[in-house]
Motif scaffolding. Structure first.
Motif, PDB file in Angstrom:
ATOM      1  N   GLY A   1     -32.373  22.529  10.623  1.00 26.21           N
ATOM      2  CA  GLY A   1     -32.765  23.912  10.873  1.00 26.21           C
ATOM      3  C   GLY A   1     -31.724  24.914  10.436  1.00 26.21           C
ATOM      4  N   LEU A   2     -30.879  24.531   9.498  1.00 23.13           N
ATOM      5  CA  LEU A   2     -29.799  25.404   9.041  1.00 23.13           C
ATOM      6  C   LEU A   2     -30.008  25.801   7.589  1.00 23.13           C
ATOM      7  N   ASP A   3     -29.829  27.080   7.308  1.00 20.74           N
ATOM      8  CA  ASP A   3     -29.906  27.595   5.945  1.00 20.74           C
ATOM      9  C   ASP A   3     -28.472  27.715   5.433  1.00 20.74           C
ATOM     10  N   LEU A   4     -28.034  26.730   4.648  1.00 17.84           N
ATOM     11  CA  LEU A   4     -26.633  26.633   4.238  1.00 17.84           C
ATOM     12  C   LEU A   4     -26.463  26.820   2.739  1.00 17.84           C
ATOM     13  N   ALA A   5     -25.264  27.230   2.352  1.00 20.70           N
ATOM     14  CA  ALA A   5     -24.880  27.232   0.943  1.00 20.70           C
ATOM     15  C   ALA A   5     -24.755  25.777   0.490  1.00 20.70           C
ATOM     16  N   ASP A   6     -24.790  25.547  -0.815  1.00 16.15           N
ATOM     17  CA  ASP A   6     -24.828  24.170  -1.309  1.00 16.15           C
ATOM     18  C   ASP A   6     -23.606  23.338  -0.910  1.00 16.15           C
ATOM     19  N   ASN A   7     -22.413  23.891  -0.966  1.00 17.02           N
ATOM     20  CA  ASN A   7     -21.224  23.119  -0.586  1.00 17.02           C
ATOM     21  C   ASN A   7     -21.199  22.816   0.910  1.00 17.02           C
TER      22      ASN A   7
END
Length: 82
Positions: free
Chosen positions: A58-64
């Protein structure tokens, strides 16, 4: 023969890992393993890794950040540090 093999080793590979120097446990995981763990495919793009992180956690994260999260999830799911 042994000395020749040792001399062919890259200096970067001959060095000890910083975690080993500090006495900390560590594991080296190939990126393909993380991709398979996240998406069941080993040849996906970064977008698929971030989408899988959003679906599972459920997390919207950057690719790294998504890569780091999947490395942690892989280690926990496979009991690498128990």
């Amino acid at each position: 023969m042994t000395s020749r093999v040792q001399s062919d080793v890259s200096p970067a590979l001959a060095q000890r890992h910083p975690c080993e120097e500090a006495g900390l446990p560590y594991s080296i995981i190939h990126l393909c393993k993380l991709k398979i763990h996240a998406t069941w495919k080993g040849n996906v793009h970064k977008e698929a890794i971030t989408a899988a992180a959003k679906a599972r956690f459920g997390l919207d994260l950057a690719d790294n950040a998504a890569d780091a999260l999947w490395a942690s999830a892989y280690a926990l799911d496979h009991n690498l540090f128990s």
